[in-house]
Write an enzyme that holds these catalytic residues in place. Structure first.
Site, PDB file in Angstrom:
ATOM      1  N   GLY A  36      38.267  50.588  48.969  1.00  0.00           N
ATOM      2  CA  GLY A  36      39.011  50.348  50.199  1.00  0.00           C
ATOM      3  C   GLY A  36      38.215  50.544  51.476  1.00  0.00           C
ATOM      4  O   GLY A  36      38.760  50.420  52.572  1.00  0.00           O
ATOM      5  N   THR A  92      41.638  45.094  48.593  1.00  0.00           N
ATOM      6  CA  THR A  92      42.076  45.378  49.957  1.00  0.00           C
ATOM      7  C   THR A  92      41.626  44.316  50.947  1.00  0.00           C
ATOM      8  O   THR A  92      42.390  43.958  51.863  1.00  0.00           O
ATOM      9  CB  THR A  92      41.545  46.761  50.397  1.00  0.00           C
ATOM     10  OG1 THR A  92      41.803  47.700  49.351  1.00  0.00           O
ATOM     11  CG2 THR A  92      42.230  47.236  51.664  1.00  0.00           C
ATOM     12  N   GLY A  97      34.858  48.270  47.552  1.00  0.00           N
ATOM     13  CA  GLY A  97      34.107  48.412  48.794  1.00  0.00           C
ATOM     14  C   GLY A  97      33.813  47.109  49.511  1.00  0.00           C
ATOM     15  O   GLY A  97      33.269  47.108  50.610  1.00  0.00           O
ATOM     16  N   LYS A 108      40.505  48.394  32.780  1.00  0.00           N
ATOM     17  CA  LYS A 108      39.588  48.803  33.844  1.00  0.00           C
ATOM     18  C   LYS A 108      39.671  50.322  33.900  1.00  0.00           C
ATOM     19  O   LYS A 108      40.680  50.884  34.330  1.00  0.00           O
ATOM     20  CB  LYS A 108      39.991  48.188  35.189  1.00  0.00           C
ATOM     21  CG  LYS A 108      39.171  48.759  36.357  1.00  0.00           C
ATOM     22  CD  LYS A 108      39.565  48.209  37.704  1.00  0.00           C
ATOM     23  CE  LYS A 108      38.978  49.073  38.802  1.00  0.00           C
ATOM     24  NZ  LYS A 108      39.259  48.577  40.144  1.00  0.00           N
TER      25      LYS A 108
END
Lengths: 266, 72
Positions: free
Chosen positions: A163, A213, A191, A102
């Site tokens: 986040g 998150t 997001g 990634k």
């Protein structure tokens, strides 16, 4: 009935779940392990960090991930230049024994948004070196084209800043990206705050979502992982089923013909 | 004439370290990290595991030792 029999294919790996999960910020290793299980994910993100001490925390973490049996997608989080990202990717390939990466090249601290110039450069170097690059990018179509040209076979546009839990900041741009690259696996990465955000991305036809998150910092990460699994599955089913168009005015759902007192002037 | 092994100053993960280790593999042994799951870089360049023995260290070299960690 439309049945989704197609597995998600990212380079040479095939996944039955379209939810990709990050492994950071969980309250404990046990919770992380349980969240991975309840999410149903087959691919989790991991990273490399300096470890000078003797606590062998890295080894313990790696053992825990291996126990879950899922595949890993190492990231280059925190890298600010193509050079840093390339070196980090090379180190990751050796440690995690995978060519998947990634690719993150961060250009700006407030939004952690990708430095797309460094991203394309690093993607080119890594693709040439045999890596299977999954670039964390914006929803910019020109950048996306460049990433494909240098060898990327998967793109990961942001939903919103990492986040931030804001969901899909620019649904129009994401929809345009989906339409422009109908055959490229596209993953909304970053997001996502709510299962409804993930479902919305899947309803648009994105191939998967990657989040961390929203699960890790939830009151109950294990339950939230299951909630996201359900949302991703529902969104995918809805996309395959073919949604109706939105309209401005009402249209009766109950047949009008034969309505009692229809055309009656009484 | 054989040269005596001299101390050299390194930056290992950003911290100063004085060592007599002549190569990267020797440094890992000195740090008791030679059996660990970690990757190495020298002055920003990746050093594969197989090259650690032949990677000579010089005064002022910057070494990165990185291990698996959670990530998003």
């Amino acid at each position: 009935m439309t049945i989704d029999t197609a597995l998600l294919q990212l380079y040479d790996i095939r996944l039955s779940s379209r939810l990709l999960l990050g492994t950071a910020q969980y309250p404990s290793p046990t919770v992380l392990q349980s969240a991975i299980e309840s999410s149903g994910t087959g691919l989790v993100t991991v990273s490399l960090r300096r470890e000078s001490g003797q606590d062998r925390a890295g080894q313990a973490f790696w053992d825990l991930i291996k126990q879950t049996g899922v595949s890993v997608l190492p990231n280059t989080a925190g890298c600010k230049t193509a050079k840093e990202a390339v070196t980090t990717a090379q180190m990751s390939r050796e440690v995690f024994e995978t060519s998947l990466i990634k690719l993150e090249v961060i250009g700006e601290e407030d939004t952690l948004q990708p430095d797309v110039f460094g991203l394309v450069e690093a993607a080119r170097l890594l693709s040439d070196d045999g890596f299977q690059v999954l670039p964390y990018t914006t929803d910019d179509l020109v950048v996306a084209e460049r990433l494909l040209q240098v060898g990327c076979e998967v793109l990961m546009p942001w939903g919103a800043p990492i986040g931030s839990a804001r969901g899909l900041n620019n649904p129009f741009a994401l929809r345009a990206m989906r339409a422009h690259f109908p055959d490229t696996p596209l993953i909304v990465d970053a997001g996502i705050g709510l299962p409804s955000h993930a479902a919305a991305a899947m309803e648009m036809g994105f191939d998967a979502v990657l989040l961390n998150t929203a699960v890790a910092k939830a009151g109950d990460p294990v339950a939230m992982a299951a909630a996201f699994a359900g949302a991703v599955e529902s969104g995918r089913k809805a996309y395959l089923a073919g949604a109706i168009e939105a309209r401005d005015m009402a249209t009766p759902s109950t047949p009008v013909l034969g309505t009692p007192f229809w055309n009656s002037s009484v | 004439m054989k040269k005596n092994i001299e101390n050299i100053e390194l930056l290992v993960n950003g911290e100063e370290l004085t060592t007599k280790a002549g190569n990267l593999a020797g440094l890992l042994i000195e740090l008791q990290r030679d059996g660990d799951v970690l990757a190495t870089a020298l002055n920003g360049e990746f050093v594969p595991r197989v090259n650690r023995t032949t990677t000579v260290l010089r005064d002022g070299d910057q070494i990165e030792l990185v291990a698996p960690m959670s990530g998003g």
